[in-house]
Design a protein around this motif. Structure first.
Motif, PDB file in Angstrom:
ATOM      1  N   GLN A   1     -55.467 -13.911  47.251  1.00  0.00           N
ATOM      2  CA  GLN A   1     -54.065 -13.486  47.304  1.00  0.00           C
ATOM      3  C   GLN A   1     -53.524 -13.594  48.728  1.00  0.00           C
ATOM      4  N   GLN A   2     -54.291 -13.138  49.705  1.00  0.00           N
ATOM      5  CA  GLN A   2     -53.851 -13.225  51.104  1.00  0.00           C
ATOM      6  C   GLN A   2     -53.683 -14.678  51.542  1.00  0.00           C
ATOM      7  N   GLY A   3     -54.618 -15.538  51.135  1.00  0.00           N
ATOM      8  CA  GLY A   3     -54.510 -16.948  51.477  1.00  0.00           C
ATOM      9  C   GLY A   3     -53.289 -17.601  50.859  1.00  0.00           C
ATOM     10  N   LEU A   4     -53.020 -17.279  49.593  1.00  0.00           N
ATOM     11  CA  LEU A   4     -51.848 -17.840  48.917  1.00  0.00           C
ATOM     12  C   LEU A   4     -50.556 -17.352  49.571  1.00  0.00           C
ATOM     13  N   ARG A   5     -50.545 -16.098  49.999  1.00  0.00           N
ATOM     14  CA  ARG A   5     -49.358 -15.569  50.681  1.00  0.00           C
ATOM     15  C   ARG A   5     -49.138 -16.295  52.008  1.00  0.00           C
ATOM     16  N   LYS A   6     -50.217 -16.571  52.712  1.00  0.00           N
ATOM     17  CA  LYS A   6     -50.085 -17.319  53.971  1.00  0.00           C
ATOM     18  C   LYS A   6     -49.513 -18.709  53.710  1.00  0.00           C
ATOM     19  N   LEU A   7     -50.037 -19.372  52.681  1.00  0.00           N
ATOM     20  CA  LEU A   7     -49.512 -20.700  52.342  1.00  0.00           C
ATOM     21  C   LEU A   7     -48.047 -20.628  51.928  1.00  0.00           C
ATOM     22  N   GLY A   8     -47.650 -19.507  51.341  1.00  0.00           N
ATOM     23  CA  GLY A   8     -46.268 -19.333  50.891  1.00  0.00           C
ATOM     24  C   GLY A   8     -45.272 -19.288  52.033  1.00  0.00           C
ATOM     25  N   ASP A   9     -45.741 -18.992  53.243  1.00  0.00           N
ATOM     26  CA  ASP A   9     -44.868 -18.987  54.418  1.00  0.00           C
ATOM     27  C   ASP A   9     -45.604 -19.681  55.561  1.00  0.00           C
ATOM     28  N   PRO A  10     -45.502 -20.992  55.610  1.00  0.00           N
ATOM     29  CA  PRO A  10     -46.270 -21.759  56.603  1.00  0.00           C
ATOM     30  C   PRO A  10     -45.904 -21.440  58.051  1.00  0.00           C
ATOM     31  N   ARG A  11     -44.815 -20.728  58.283  1.00  0.00           N
ATOM     32  CA  ARG A  11     -44.459 -20.358  59.660  1.00  0.00           C
ATOM     33  C   ARG A  11     -45.499 -19.433  60.280  1.00  0.00           C
ATOM     34  N   THR A  12     -46.273 -18.746  59.435  1.00  0.00           N
ATOM     35  CA  THR A  12     -47.262 -17.791  59.924  1.00  0.00           C
ATOM     36  C   THR A  12     -48.624 -18.436  60.195  1.00  0.00           C
ATOM     37  N   LEU A  13     -48.757 -19.736  59.920  1.00  0.00           N
ATOM     38  CA  LEU A  13     -50.052 -20.395  60.022  1.00  0.00           C
ATOM     39  C   LEU A  13     -50.282 -21.025  61.392  1.00  0.00           C
ATOM     40  N   ALA A  14     -51.526 -20.943  61.848  1.00  0.00           N
ATOM     41  CA  ALA A  14     -51.925 -21.648  63.068  1.00  0.00           C
ATOM     42  C   ALA A  14     -52.101 -23.123  62.727  1.00  0.00           C
ATOM     43  N   ALA A  15     -52.131 -23.960  63.730  1.00  0.00           N
ATOM     44  CA  ALA A  15     -52.299 -25.403  63.526  1.00  0.00           C
ATOM     45  C   ALA A  15     -53.579 -25.672  62.738  1.00  0.00           C
ATOM     46  N   GLY A  16     -53.465 -26.444  61.656  1.00  0.00           N
ATOM     47  CA  GLY A  16     -54.613 -26.812  60.838  1.00  0.00           C
ATOM     48  C   GLY A  16     -55.041 -25.773  59.823  1.00  0.00           C
ATOM     49  N   GLU A  17     -54.483 -24.578  59.915  1.00  0.00           N
ATOM     50  CA  GLU A  17     -54.876 -23.521  58.981  1.00  0.00           C
ATOM     51  C   GLU A  17     -54.442 -23.845  57.548  1.00  0.00           C
ATOM     52  N   ASP A  18     -53.323 -24.544  57.403  1.00  0.00           N
ATOM     53  CA  ASP A  18     -52.852 -24.890  56.062  1.00  0.00           C
ATOM     54  C   ASP A  18     -53.864 -25.778  55.337  1.00  0.00           C
ATOM     55  N   GLU A  19     -54.397 -26.792  56.017  1.00  0.00           N
ATOM     56  CA  GLU A  19     -55.370 -27.683  55.373  1.00  0.00           C
ATOM     57  C   GLU A  19     -56.635 -26.921  54.987  1.00  0.00           C
ATOM     58  N   LYS A  20     -57.053 -26.002  55.839  1.00  0.00           N
ATOM     59  CA  LYS A  20     -58.248 -25.199  55.556  1.00  0.00           C
ATOM     60  C   LYS A  20     -58.020 -24.325  54.321  1.00  0.00           C
ATOM     61  N   LEU A  21     -56.843 -23.703  54.231  1.00  0.00           N
ATOM     62  CA  LEU A  21     -56.529 -22.859  53.077  1.00  0.00           C
ATOM     63  C   LEU A  21     -56.426 -23.687  51.799  1.00  0.00           C
ATOM     64  N   ILE A  22     -55.769 -24.824  51.884  1.00  0.00           N
ATOM     65  CA  ILE A  22     -55.614 -25.678  50.703  1.00  0.00           C
ATOM     66  C   ILE A  22     -56.980 -26.115  50.185  1.00  0.00           C
ATOM     67  N   ALA A  23     -57.892 -26.442  51.096  1.00  0.00           N
ATOM     68  CA  ALA A  23     -59.227 -26.888  50.693  1.00  0.00           C
ATOM     69  C   ALA A  23     -60.070 -25.756  50.108  1.00  0.00           C
ATOM     70  N   SER A  24     -59.819 -24.528  50.523  1.00  0.00           N
ATOM     71  CA  SER A  24     -60.687 -23.424  50.105  1.00  0.00           C
ATOM     72  C   SER A  24     -60.140 -22.584  48.958  1.00  0.00           C
ATOM     73  N   LEU A  25     -58.853 -22.646  48.711  1.00  0.00           N
ATOM     74  CA  LEU A  25     -58.242 -21.792  47.687  1.00  0.00           C
ATOM     75  C   LEU A  25     -58.114 -22.507  46.344  1.00  0.00           C
ATOM     76  N   PRO A  26     -58.185 -21.742  45.248  1.00  0.00           N
ATOM     77  CA  PRO A  26     -57.862 -22.348  43.954  1.00  0.00           C
ATOM     78  C   PRO A  26     -56.351 -22.548  43.864  1.00  0.00           C
ATOM     79  N   VAL A  27     -55.940 -23.455  43.001  1.00  0.00           N
ATOM     80  CA  VAL A  27     -54.513 -23.585  42.733  1.00  0.00           C
ATOM     81  C   VAL A  27     -54.122 -22.380  41.867  1.00  0.00           C
ATOM     82  N   ALA A  28     -53.015 -21.746  42.199  1.00  0.00           N
ATOM     83  CA  ALA A  28     -52.542 -20.593  41.429  1.00  0.00           C
ATOM     84  C   ALA A  28     -51.517 -21.071  40.404  1.00  0.00           C
ATOM     85  N   VAL A  29     -51.784 -20.783  39.137  1.00  0.00           N
ATOM     86  CA  VAL A  29     -50.935 -21.205  38.024  1.00  0.00           C
ATOM     87  C   VAL A  29     -50.448 -19.959  37.301  1.00  0.00           C
TER      88      VAL A  29
END
Length: 167
Positions: A6-34
């Motif tokens: 849930q925390q990872g998905l929330r971070k992805l929901g607002d990419p302004r809060t992410l450090a450089a490269g953190e988005d790719e790391k989260l995308i690779a590690s999180l399930p897709v939420a449906v």
């Protein structure tokens, strides 16, 4: 691990809060939420049963490669009933109009809901028209849920009508 997901998905929901490269790391590690939303109109009666069947299938399927992939790679959030008021009103009117055997005649009582019908909620509001105004408690609850998970896939499931296909 739901809290971490849930925390990872929330971070992805607002990419302004992410450090450089953190988005790719989260995308690779999180399930897709449906998020599968059913029965915003209470008189779309098969939707709630379809939600229960899809949950059962995901939980009970054995040896189904497609289900295994879904369970491995996705977090499936199922809302089986968005409009309990309308469904209760529809079921009551349909039960009252039913005879001992189904009547296929389109003009029979069991195919014609009396006003106000089951489409709207208790306040006679069509909640499918409330995403912007957020005037109904049910819609605000769905929005709160969305903001907790930020699902990447949202499916708003409807029936076409009693004599049409379900989509």
């Amino acid at each position: 691990q739901l809290e971490a997901v849930q925390q990872g998905l929330r971070k992805l929901g607002d990419p302004r809060t992410l450090a450089a490269g953190e988005d790719e790391k989260l995308i690779a590690s999180l399930p897709v939420a449906v998020w599968l939303m059913h029965a915003v109109h209470g008189n779309e009666i098969s939707s709630t049963d379809a939600a229960l069947l899809e949950a059962y299938h995901l939980l009970a399927a054995q040896g189904d490669a497609q289900v295994s992939t879904i369970l491995r790679d996705a977090l499936v959030l199922i809302d089986p009933l968005e409009n309990p008021d309308g469904r209760a009103r529809f079921v009551a009117s349909n039960t009252q109009a039913m005879g001992p055997e189904a009547d296929a005649e389109p003009f029979s009582a069991e195919h014609n809901e009396p006003w106000p019908g089951g489409r709207s909620n208790h306040y006679l509001f069509d909640m499918n028209r409330d995403w912007f105004a957020q005037s109904q408690v049910e819609t605000r609850g769905r929005t709160t849920f969305y903001l907790q998970w930020f699902p990447q896939v949202v499916v708003d499931l409807h029936e076409m009508s009693g004599d049409s296909t379900y989509y």
